[in-house]
Design an enzyme around this catalytic site. Structure first.
Site, mmCIF file in Angstrom:
data_model
loop_
_atom_site.group_PDB
_atom_site.id
_atom_site.type_symbol
_atom_site.label_atom_id
_atom_site.label_comp_id
_atom_site.label_asym_id
_atom_site.label_seq_id
_atom_site.Cartn_x
_atom_site.Cartn_y
_atom_site.Cartn_z
ATOM 1 N N HIS A 1 -25.578 70.882 -56.875
ATOM 2 C CA HIS A 1 -24.791 70.290 -54.916
ATOM 3 C C HIS A 1 -25.993 69.789 -54.481
ATOM 4 O O HIS A 1 -26.998 69.457 -54.915
ATOM 5 C CB HIS A 1 -24.726 72.024 -54.073
ATOM 6 C CG HIS A 1 -26.299 71.980 -53.397
ATOM 7 N ND1 HIS A 1 -27.144 72.277 -52.755
ATOM 8 C CD2 HIS A 1 -27.378 73.046 -54.766
ATOM 9 C CE1 HIS A 1 -27.925 72.526 -52.717
ATOM 10 N NE2 HIS A 1 -28.192 73.230 -53.822
ATOM 11 N N CYS A 2 -25.640 69.047 -52.906
ATOM 12 C CA CYS A 2 -26.470 67.969 -52.383
ATOM 13 C C CYS A 2 -26.904 68.746 -50.549
ATOM 14 O O CYS A 2 -26.251 69.305 -50.956
ATOM 15 C CB CYS A 2 -26.076 66.882 -52.744
ATOM 16 S SG CYS A 2 -24.162 66.705 -51.777
ATOM 17 N N VAL A 3 -26.510 67.640 -49.667
ATOM 18 C CA VAL A 3 -26.852 68.218 -48.619
ATOM 19 C C VAL A 3 -25.937 68.600 -48.266
ATOM 20 O O VAL A 3 -25.988 70.255 -46.861
ATOM 21 C CB VAL A 3 -27.647 67.267 -47.746
ATOM 22 C CG1 VAL A 3 -27.457 67.749 -46.193
ATOM 23 C CG2 VAL A 3 -28.779 66.350 -48.044
#
Length: 467
Positions: free
Chosen positions: A26-28
């Site tokens: 996942h990212c932000v």
């Protein structure tokens, strides 16, 4: 607020079940999946999940937009539901890269090189915009600049200008660091390479193009031009690849005990000679031809060029093909001190935000209203991803109308040869526009807001009364 296990199970089911997932990170704002088969994803069912704000596939990854903060909790529940091991973004990217064709890999490569240096470039652009306000004649006073009227601000303006120009002056150093790192070499050597190409003992490349006779080194009878590559993009890119290649090769064949004495000196020495003898001159010629070509296109076909580029920019973003244009912007700024592309591109940011905002007024669904409002604000501030993937692409017609509005606004910008630098996108982007172009730029901005908003609103009221 917690994340319901049921919502994550519905996401997993919609993307083909846990057996269809190779890796997940996942990212932000997004869950990122490397899937075995993206064709089995049920997009319609996926985007009906209350947790999901949109989804899309890019660069071999299937990405599900969850939202800042919530995505961290969602990822933890995802690992519990699927039994997957935690993966980094790099691991998911590496696996996803295997699915890309050569052109996609090239586009992604350029993105991997230029995205890390964007914060420095954007900061420099904003500060240049601030200085433009101080030195621009007629911004606040008729025929005079702020520092003409208030001379005590002159020193402040000069310091701001120095700080702002640093990133562009030492651009090869930034690119060298990022490129060598991306190619698998030592970033520190990349910095040295970039700074070497702009050493103060070398004649500026732009000045060299105006000279008939150039200073040269006599290299055993071979004349090598003493030219630097200040602000150039292509020479340092190709030299960085060679440097990283040599460094990795030498590390394989040189004994560990003497690597410190051999690897870096030999790699840098060979790359330096290659850069000054061959890579630099060839790539300077190519870069100059590209710059001249873009200038000619916007000079002779300004309106058409702006219409097409602004119109398709959203599609370029969706496919990730917008990254090469960052290099083109930097090349133009280095060569002529400004770019025509960035002011045109910004119209797409604003138009996507306007279309998403219209959806807020159209829909009766409370959740969709909230998503449309927040994503439109994000787009107006230069981050279009939530608006495009969370709202506009999801319903299709807002995305199309945003492209139409951006195209007409971009045409106005290009017809008038609006000049600017790279900086923040969206509504604050006027700070990166030369003040003498503000009036026409603001007119184009209004068009980028009004056209998508009205078209989306009217079409939705007539064709989608159930929204």
């Amino acid at each position: 607020m917690g994340v319901a296990k049921k919502s994550i199970e519905e996401i997993v089911q919609a993307i083909g079940g846990k057996e269809n997932i190779n890796k997940a990170s996942h990212c932000v704002t997004r869950l990122r999946f490397s899937l075995k088969d993206e064709s089995v994803v049920d997009t319609e069912t996926l985007e009906e999940v209350d947790l999901v704000k949109g989804s899309f596939s890019a660069n071999g990854q299937y990405q599900v937009i969850i939202g800042q903060g919530t995505v961290d909790k969602a990822y933890k529940v995802l690992l519990e539901v699927t039994g997957l091991q935690e993966s980094s973004k790099a691991e998911v990217k590496d696996e996803a890269n295997e699915k890309l064709n050569p052109f996609q890999k090239l586009v992604k490569l350029l993105g991997d090189i230029f995205i890390p240096i964007l914060p420095a470039i954007v900061t420099a652009g904003l500060l240049l915009g601030l200085n433009n306000i101080l030195i621009g004649e007629g911004v606040f006073y008729d025929g005079k600049s702020v520092i003409d009227v208030h001379t005590q601000w002159k020193g402040f303006s000069e310091i701001v200008n120095l700080i702002a120009n640093t990133a562009f002056t030492f651009l090869p150093g930034l690119i060298g660091w990022s490129a060598v790192k991306r190619f698998g070499g030592s970033p520190l050597l990349g910095i040295v390479l970039g700074l070497m190409l702009i050493h103060p003992n070398l004649m500026n490349a732009n000045e060299a193009l105006q000279q008939d006779v150039l200073p040269q080194w006599d290299l055993f009878g071979l004349g090598v031009n003493q030219i630097g590559y200040q602000g150039q993009v292509l020479p340092v890119l190709f030299a960085a690849w060679l440097l990283a290649f040599l460094e990795k090769w030498l590390r394989k064949i040189v004994p560990d005990s003497i690597q410190l004495l051999v690897v870096a000196p030999v790699a840098l020495l060979v790359t330096g000679f290659a850069a000054f003898i061959f890579i630099g001159p060839v790539m300077l010629t190519v870069g100059t031809a590209v710059t001249d070509g873009v200038m000619a296109i916007f000079g002779n076909l300004g309106g058409a060029a702006g219409f097409i580029y602004a119109g398709i920019n959203s599609l370029l973003v969706v496919t990730g093909m917008h990254h090469p244009f960052i290099a083109l912007d930097l090349q133009l700024i280095a060569a002529v001190g400004m770019t025509y592309l960035w002011p045109v591109r910004v119209m797409s940011n604003i138009a996507q935000g306007s279309a998403a905002l219209a959806m807020m007024f159209v829909t009766k669904k409370k959740t969709l209203k909230g998503t449309a409002l927040t994503s439109s604000i994000s787009a107006f501030l230069g981050v279009t991803e939530p608006a495009m993937f969370g709202i506009n692409i999801r319903f299709k017609f807002p995305f199309v109308f945003a492209m139409i509005g951006a195209a007409f606004a971009g045409m106005i910008v290009a017809m008038n040869n609006v000049e600017g630098t790279i900086g923040i996108g969206g509504l604050p982007a006027f700070l990166n526009i030369s003040p003498n172009f503000w009036s026409v730029y603001f007119l184009a901005t209004v068009m980028a807001i009004v056209i998508p908003f009205i078209l989306t609103l009217v079409y939705a009221k007539v064709k989608h009364k159930d929204l």
